[in-house]
Scaffold this motif. Sequence first.
Motif, PDB file in Angstrom:
ATOM      1  N   LEU A  57       0.846  -1.208   0.000  1.00  0.00           N
ATOM      2  CA  LEU A  57       0.000   0.000   0.000  1.00  0.00           C
ATOM      3  C   LEU A  57       0.875   1.250   0.000  1.00  0.00           C
ATOM      4  N   LYS A  58       0.577   2.184  -0.896  1.00  0.00           N
ATOM      5  CA  LYS A  58       1.439   3.350  -1.046  1.00  0.00           C
ATOM      6  C   LYS A  58       0.825   4.637  -0.506  1.00  0.00           C
ATOM      7  N   CYS A  59      -0.462   4.610  -0.270  1.00  0.00           N
ATOM      8  CA  CYS A  59      -1.107   5.849   0.146  1.00  0.00           C
ATOM      9  C   CYS A  59      -1.273   5.912   1.666  1.00  0.00           C
ATOM     10  N   ALA A  60      -0.900   4.829   2.345  1.00  0.00           N
ATOM     11  CA  ALA A  60      -1.094   4.750   3.790  1.00  0.00           C
ATOM     12  C   ALA A  60       0.140   5.264   4.523  1.00  0.00           C
ATOM     13  N   GLU A  61      -0.088   5.867   5.670  1.00  0.00           N
ATOM     14  CA  GLU A  61       1.050   6.204   6.539  1.00  0.00           C
ATOM     15  C   GLU A  61       1.468   4.961   7.309  1.00  0.00           C
ATOM     16  N   ARG A  62       0.516   4.395   8.078  1.00  0.00           N
ATOM     17  CA  ARG A  62       0.834   3.199   8.868  1.00  0.00           C
ATOM     18  C   ARG A  62      -0.299   2.189   8.754  1.00  0.00           C
ATOM     19  N   LEU A  63       0.050   0.938   9.022  1.00  0.00           N
ATOM     20  CA  LEU A  63      -0.894  -0.168   8.859  1.00  0.00           C
ATOM     21  C   LEU A  63      -1.042  -0.920  10.183  1.00  0.00           C
ATOM     22  N   ARG A 139      18.045   6.114   6.932  1.00  0.00           N
ATOM     23  CA  ARG A 139      16.717   6.331   6.386  1.00  0.00           C
ATOM     24  C   ARG A 139      16.377   7.805   6.372  1.00  0.00           C
ATOM     25  N   PRO A 140      15.688   8.239   5.298  1.00  0.00           N
ATOM     26  CA  PRO A 140      15.248   9.633   5.312  1.00  0.00           C
ATOM     27  C   PRO A 140      14.192   9.814   6.386  1.00  0.00           C
ATOM     28  N   LYS A 141      14.211  10.954   7.029  1.00  0.00           N
ATOM     29  CA  LYS A 141      13.192  11.184   8.059  1.00  0.00           C
ATOM     30  C   LYS A 141      12.010  11.869   7.431  1.00  0.00           C
ATOM     31  N   LEU A 142      10.858  11.207   7.447  1.00  0.00           N
ATOM     32  CA  LEU A 142       9.654  11.823   6.910  1.00  0.00           C
ATOM     33  C   LEU A 142       8.818  12.333   8.059  1.00  0.00           C
ATOM     34  N   ALA A 264       4.805   4.712   4.853  1.00  0.00           N
ATOM     35  CA  ALA A 264       5.122   5.927   4.082  1.00  0.00           C
ATOM     36  C   ALA A 264       6.619   6.228   4.047  1.00  0.00           C
ATOM     37  N   SER A 265       7.414   5.632   4.939  1.00  0.00           N
ATOM     38  CA  SER A 265       8.851   5.914   4.835  1.00  0.00           C
ATOM     39  C   SER A 265       9.467   4.846   3.940  1.00  0.00           C
ATOM     40  N   ARG A 266       9.608   5.211   2.691  1.00  0.00           N
ATOM     41  CA  ARG A 266      10.006   4.247   1.652  1.00  0.00           C
ATOM     42  C   ARG A 266      11.466   3.832   1.801  1.00  0.00           C
ATOM     43  N   ASP A 267      11.689   2.540   1.668  1.00  0.00           N
ATOM     44  CA  ASP A 267      13.088   2.097   1.789  1.00  0.00           C
ATOM     45  C   ASP A 267      13.863   2.308   0.488  1.00  0.00           C
ATOM     46  N   TYR A 268      13.186   2.750  -0.590  1.00  0.00           N
ATOM     47  CA  TYR A 268      13.897   2.971  -1.843  1.00  0.00           C
ATOM     48  C   TYR A 268      14.194   4.456  -2.078  1.00  0.00           C
ATOM     49  N   GLY A 273      11.813  14.213  -0.672  1.00  0.00           N
ATOM     50  CA  GLY A 273      11.329  15.534  -1.095  1.00  0.00           C
ATOM     51  C   GLY A 273       9.880  15.667  -0.687  1.00  0.00           C
ATOM     52  N   LEU A 274       9.010  15.707  -1.675  1.00  0.00           N
ATOM     53  CA  LEU A 274       7.571  15.772  -1.424  1.00  0.00           C
ATOM     54  C   LEU A 274       7.129  14.523  -0.637  1.00  0.00           C
ATOM     55  N   ARG A 275       6.123  14.663   0.198  1.00  0.00           N
ATOM     56  CA  ARG A 275       5.552  13.519   0.935  1.00  0.00           C
ATOM     57  C   ARG A 275       5.274  12.371  -0.044  1.00  0.00           C
ATOM     58  N   SER A 276       5.828  11.207   0.236  1.00  0.00           N
ATOM     59  CA  SER A 276       5.743  10.097  -0.718  1.00  0.00           C
ATOM     60  C   SER A 276       4.296   9.697  -1.020  1.00  0.00           C
ATOM     61  N   THR A 277       3.429   9.782  -0.016  1.00  0.00           N
ATOM     62  CA  THR A 277       2.042   9.367  -0.222  1.00  0.00           C
ATOM     63  C   THR A 277       1.312  10.336  -1.167  1.00  0.00           C
ATOM     64  N   VAL A 278       1.640  11.611  -1.044  1.00  0.00           N
ATOM     65  CA  VAL A 278       1.017  12.617  -1.925  1.00  0.00           C
ATOM     66  C   VAL A 278       1.548  12.434  -3.350  1.00  0.00           C
TER      67      VAL A 278
END
Length: 498
Positions: A57-63, A139-142, A264-268, A273-278
């Motif tokens: 899931l790419k639009c979720a923050e946490r599951l 890891r990037p900090k989102l 939402a904190s992508r390992d790739y 930059g922009l919020r990954s989910t947006v």
Amino acid sequence: MSGGRIPGSRYFCTASKGLERFLREEVCLKLAAHHVEQVSGKVFFTTEADLKKLKSLKCAERLFLLVKKLPPIEMPRHKGKGVHVLQKYVIGESSKWLEVVYKWQSLQDLSKEQECTSDVTETGIKRPTQQESSETRKRPKLELDKPQATVFDGSPMGQCDLHSIIEGSCQNNAPIQSPPSPDELLNPKGRGAASSIHFRVSCRCSGNIAKSFTSQELGRAIGVALGREMGWKAELRNPMLEVYVHLSDIHCVVGIPIVRLPLASRDYIKSAGLRSTVAWAMAYLADIKAGSLVLDPMCGLGTILLEAAKEWPNAYYHGIDNTDSQLQMASANVCFAKLSNNIDLMRASVTELPLLTESIDVVISDIPFGKKFKISQDTKTIMPYILKEMVRVLSADGTLVLLLSQELSLDIQQWQKPKSHQSNKEKLTAPQDTDTTPTEPSSDPIEKVDVEDTSAAEKEQSEVKAKILASLVPMGIFQVSLGVTEASIHRYKKIPRT
Ligand SMILES: C[S@@+](CC[C@H](N)C(=O)[O-])C[C@H]1O[C@@H](n2cnc3c(N)ncnc32)[C@H](O)[C@@H]1O
């Protein structure tokens, strides 16, 4: 349990404000979810999908696995009584907790099984485990949907898994055993072993309840009661089990996160930059098909392209930016994500794109606003020229998706309206309207030239705007939150020329 399926588990995901509708569609499409319910900041659903699918899931923050969802609690005025009522309300029946913890452990086991089978690549080389690879890179900090009381610190999971502890066999590398049933967990042996379960409560409260209690107070009270009821031990630093509680005016939700790090904190992504989910939601709106040519002409670190290329790998992606430092970071991001074959980067200006007319299927961009990316000219003034060039390169029937500040979004919406429909306030604030107040023609030649210049520029701008509007069909405006600011995603289709 075969094939990595947990029959009909109920989950919920947290989502940034405005993204819930995209997440709802995503869970339906990817997980064949049913009983999907969307509320502000969350989507609840039931699915039989396996952990790998859930993690996609790419639009979720946490599951989270849902423990319970109750109506908002009515707290008595007396604070001490309130705590007691809350403890009873949130904890309830211990069997429900055991059932969910059992499911949670089953998911962890399946995930381990899947990791073991995918550890060896086709070439016979062992892949680094998630833990190994996350230790070797930063890891990037989102900005995340952080609980206020306690947060995950990203440290590795406890040394032993819950089953081995429940079964009294805490050994590293122990073979995966079949999980105990809720009945086994309830028997005296299980009960004794349960005292080795280490947990932490992360509580968020908002609305009425937050007027009388802090999240920390409530988190602590729930933790004490849960420990007492279940025989579990509180462990703030490195717990095996995280219990998430959200108390608000809408509901009381309790869940257990399935994966430690937010989805939402992508390992790739190396530099965020922009919020990954947006970024993902923008790409989702862009109708990217196999073979599509996709352009982000103000790509920055390339987040939109990365999100799009990971999800729709059979398209071709071009990133353009006029700043070298941004392009360097974008290039590092593309290499890190192993997408060098999918994404090209180029230095150019969005107002003079080195691309053929009608050569691109999708233009997608995050228009700079705010202090960090302020473009040299006033964005409102330059926007018609940015859009003109985007529309020029866009093919007939192509899709344009833009992320705009609220101010710019409103301004563009005003383009559609004749000037007489604009409010007095807009007339006063919009730069192109500064000379709409009737004034006597000036006798000063210099001033006269200025007025003539301004009206010539305005006339040109109006013509550009009219041309753009004639080429585009608006396909929706979606409000989204970027954490500190709100923004709008605008979606358009280019009208084919007749
Ligand atoms: C809001 S940022 C894009 C952020 C990007 N979505 C990301 O995730 O990193 C806007 C970008 O537009 C670029 N930019 C500003 N003026 C430009 C121009 N005239 N032509 C091309 N790019 C420009 C800036 O260098 C900046 O990288």
